[in-house]
Design a protein around this motif. Structure first.
Motif, mmCIF file in Angstrom:
data_model
loop_
_atom_site.group_PDB
_atom_site.id
_atom_site.type_symbol
_atom_site.label_atom_id
_atom_site.label_comp_id
_atom_site.label_asym_id
_atom_site.label_seq_id
_atom_site.Cartn_x
_atom_site.Cartn_y
_atom_site.Cartn_z
ATOM 1 N N ALA A 50 0.969 -1.350 0.066
ATOM 2 C CA ALA A 50 0.082 0.020 0.004
ATOM 3 C C ALA A 50 0.886 1.095 -0.080
ATOM 4 O O ALA A 50 0.430 2.319 -0.577
ATOM 5 N N ALA A 51 2.114 1.181 0.465
ATOM 6 C CA ALA A 51 2.911 2.428 0.735
ATOM 7 C C ALA A 51 3.565 2.632 -0.769
ATOM 8 O O ALA A 51 3.968 3.635 -0.930
ATOM 9 N N HIS A 52 3.307 1.484 -1.645
ATOM 10 C CA HIS A 52 3.917 1.866 -2.933
ATOM 11 C C HIS A 52 2.892 2.012 -3.925
ATOM 12 O O HIS A 52 3.080 1.916 -5.069
ATOM 13 N N GLY A 53 1.659 2.285 -3.447
ATOM 14 C CA GLY A 53 0.592 2.861 -4.115
ATOM 15 C C GLY A 53 -0.416 1.777 -4.596
ATOM 16 O O GLY A 53 -1.288 2.002 -5.253
ATOM 17 N N LEU A 54 -0.380 0.499 -4.044
ATOM 18 C CA LEU A 54 -1.061 -0.751 -4.283
ATOM 19 C C LEU A 54 -2.166 -0.801 -3.248
ATOM 20 O O LEU A 54 -1.983 -1.292 -2.370
ATOM 21 N N ARG A 55 -3.259 0.031 -3.434
ATOM 22 C CA ARG A 55 -4.311 0.016 -2.593
ATOM 23 C C ARG A 55 -5.650 -0.359 -2.890
ATOM 24 O O ARG A 55 -6.730 -0.349 -2.336
ATOM 25 N N ARG A 56 -5.523 -1.506 -4.198
ATOM 26 C CA ARG A 56 -6.767 -2.066 -4.658
ATOM 27 C C ARG A 56 -6.138 -3.542 -4.519
ATOM 28 O O ARG A 56 -5.247 -3.854 -5.305
ATOM 29 N N LEU A 57 -6.785 -4.619 -3.609
ATOM 30 C CA LEU A 57 -6.204 -5.823 -3.875
ATOM 31 C C LEU A 57 -7.171 -6.909 -4.032
ATOM 32 O O LEU A 57 -8.146 -6.820 -3.373
ATOM 33 N N GLY A 58 -6.861 -7.973 -4.733
ATOM 34 C CA GLY A 58 -7.743 -9.121 -4.972
ATOM 35 C C GLY A 58 -7.487 -10.331 -3.987
ATOM 36 O O GLY A 58 -6.467 -10.566 -3.826
ATOM 37 N N GLU A 59 -8.781 -10.680 -3.305
ATOM 38 C CA GLU A 59 -8.753 -11.954 -2.643
ATOM 39 C C GLU A 59 -9.660 -12.992 -3.160
ATOM 40 O O GLU A 59 -10.552 -12.714 -3.368
ATOM 41 N N ASN A 60 -9.230 -14.329 -2.606
ATOM 42 C CA ASN A 60 -10.120 -15.384 -3.132
ATOM 43 C C ASN A 60 -11.122 -15.656 -1.986
ATOM 44 O O ASN A 60 -12.187 -16.269 -2.217
ATOM 45 N N LYS A 61 -11.086 -15.260 -0.656
ATOM 46 C CA LYS A 61 -11.787 -15.569 0.191
ATOM 47 C C LYS A 61 -12.062 -14.585 1.209
ATOM 48 O O LYS A 61 -11.510 -13.550 1.562
ATOM 49 N N THR A 62 -13.376 -14.365 1.327
ATOM 50 C CA THR A 62 -14.049 -13.544 2.343
ATOM 51 C C THR A 62 -13.346 -13.648 3.802
ATOM 52 O O THR A 62 -13.196 -12.446 4.490
ATOM 53 N N GLN A 63 -12.955 -14.640 3.972
ATOM 54 C CA GLN A 63 -12.304 -14.914 5.476
ATOM 55 C C GLN A 63 -11.066 -13.989 5.683
ATOM 56 O O GLN A 63 -10.801 -13.284 6.647
ATOM 57 N N GLU A 64 -10.220 -13.942 4.349
ATOM 58 C CA GLU A 64 -8.922 -13.428 4.455
ATOM 59 C C GLU A 64 -9.125 -11.830 4.395
ATOM 60 O O GLU A 64 -8.532 -11.175 4.947
ATOM 61 N N ILE A 65 -10.268 -11.242 3.637
ATOM 62 C CA ILE A 65 -10.695 -10.064 3.428
ATOM 63 C C ILE A 65 -11.003 -9.422 5.043
ATOM 64 O O ILE A 65 -10.338 -8.320 5.572
ATOM 65 N N LYS A 66 -11.715 -10.457 5.782
ATOM 66 C CA LYS A 66 -12.021 -9.880 6.916
ATOM 67 C C LYS A 66 -11.003 -9.920 7.980
ATOM 68 O O LYS A 66 -10.764 -9.054 8.805
ATOM 69 N N SER A 67 -9.848 -10.666 7.974
ATOM 70 C CA SER A 67 -8.690 -10.911 8.688
ATOM 71 C C SER A 67 -7.898 -9.876 8.639
ATOM 72 O O SER A 67 -6.938 -9.522 9.307
ATOM 73 N N LYS A 68 -7.785 -9.241 7.237
ATOM 74 C CA LYS A 68 -6.657 -8.116 6.879
ATOM 75 C C LYS A 68 -7.363 -6.812 7.058
ATOM 76 O O LYS A 68 -6.680 -5.705 7.014
ATOM 77 N N SER A 69 -8.636 -6.712 6.735
ATOM 78 C CA SER A 69 -9.158 -5.471 6.769
ATOM 79 C C SER A 69 -8.962 -4.480 7.776
ATOM 80 O O SER A 69 -8.742 -3.338 7.961
ATOM 81 N N GLU A 70 -9.446 -5.195 8.982
ATOM 82 C CA GLU A 70 -8.946 -4.409 10.242
ATOM 83 C C GLU A 70 -7.535 -4.121 10.524
ATOM 84 O O GLU A 70 -7.344 -2.683 10.998
ATOM 85 N N PRO A 71 -6.505 -4.899 10.601
ATOM 86 C CA PRO A 71 -5.215 -4.276 10.744
ATOM 87 C C PRO A 71 -4.833 -3.218 9.526
ATOM 88 O O PRO A 71 -3.826 -2.528 9.817
ATOM 89 N N LEU A 72 -5.383 -3.218 8.613
ATOM 90 C CA LEU A 72 -5.084 -2.164 7.571
ATOM 91 C C LEU A 72 -5.969 -1.211 7.231
ATOM 92 O O LEU A 72 -6.118 -0.491 6.267
ATOM 93 N N ALA A 73 -6.892 -0.921 8.126
ATOM 94 C CA ALA A 73 -8.070 -0.020 7.829
ATOM 95 C C ALA A 73 -7.425 1.329 7.737
ATOM 96 O O ALA A 73 -8.173 2.109 6.983
ATOM 97 N N ASP A 74 -6.185 1.578 8.178
ATOM 98 C CA ASP A 74 -5.578 2.870 7.916
ATOM 99 C C ASP A 74 -5.151 3.117 6.458
ATOM 100 O O ASP A 74 -4.659 4.329 6.244
#
Length: 239
Positions: A50-74
């Motif tokens: 994200a620091a290199h400008g990649l702020r749109r990311l593809g995921e295969n599972k909703t569980q992974e989005i859920k686990s990552k979205s909170e620590p990366l909320a900022d």
């Protein structure tokens, strides 16, 4: 295990290859978008991305989005669902994802519509089309897509269809791989003039780490790249 890092040189090489493929195909510079596929890679690596400008990311599972979205909320990340989505996961997808590229059946569209109404949200979508004979590949049959577009426009207005997506055949013969991409482009070209109101078929998401240059030459507007960008997933840090 030692934490893996994000490698900006990989990103630079991929962007150079995309630009070269655009030029070979006579495409306008910058006409192809990179969608990083972040499945199995941990939040620390994605924060670097994200620091290199990649702020749109593809995921295969909703569980992974859920686990990552909170620590990366900022980080201002927009999550794209690219994996096969079970209908019972529509609730999480409608709440967490900003886009789905694997819309492949009406019951899923209706389930997403119901949950999007509850969430007060709308969502961009690509229709996943099966262009490969492999049984393991998901997607809607080519001949069913036209009627499906009409049904979604009428029955699931909170889903905004923006184009089509496909997975090419896993075959060492480049001609077989290229044919899958060509089928999707030809289908788009056939359906686009009569697309229902509110439906766009401008986007073609096709091509991954091993075949994205062929996909660009056949008309891809977006390529989904994971291992070539982040490294082999055998070394990925999960969580």
């Amino acid at each position: 295990m030692e934490r893996m890092a994000f490698f900006p040189e990989n990103l630079a090489q991929i962007r150079a290859r995309i630009a070269a493929a655009e030029q070979r195909a006579g495409r306008a510079p910058g006409s192809v978008t990179l969608l990083p596929v972040s499945k199995t890679f941990g939040a620390d690596i994605l924060r670097e991305a994200a620091a290199h400008g990649l702020r749109r990311l593809g995921e295969n599972k909703t569980q992974e989005i859920k686990s990552k979205s909170e620590p990366l909320a900022d980080c201002g990340i927009s999550w794209v669902m690219i994996g096969h989505l079970q209908t019972n996961k529509a609730k999480e997808a409608a709440r967490l994802a900003d886009e789905i590229q694997s819309l492949d059946r009406l019951d899923l569209a209706l389930a997403l519509q119901k949950r999007l109404e509850i969430e007060g949200r709308q969502m961009d979508a690509l229709v996943q089309v099966k262009t490969s004979p492999e049984p393991s590949k998901s997607g809607m049959a080519l001949e069913e897509v036209g009627l499906f577009l009409q049904a979604v426009a009428e029955q699931a207005p909170r889903l905004h269809i923006q184009g089509l997506m496909t997975l090419a055949v896993n075959d060492p013969d480049p001609a077989q791989v290229r044919a899958c991409f060509r089928r999707l482009r030809e289908l788009r070209d056939t359906l686009a003039p009569a697309a229902p109101a509110g439906v766009s078929l401008a986007r073609l998401s096709m091509g991954m780490s091993g075949d994205f240059e062929m996909a660009i030459e056949e008309g891809a507007t977006e390529v989904r790249i994971g291992s070539l960008l982040f490294g082999g997933r055998d070394y990925a840090v999960k969580g």
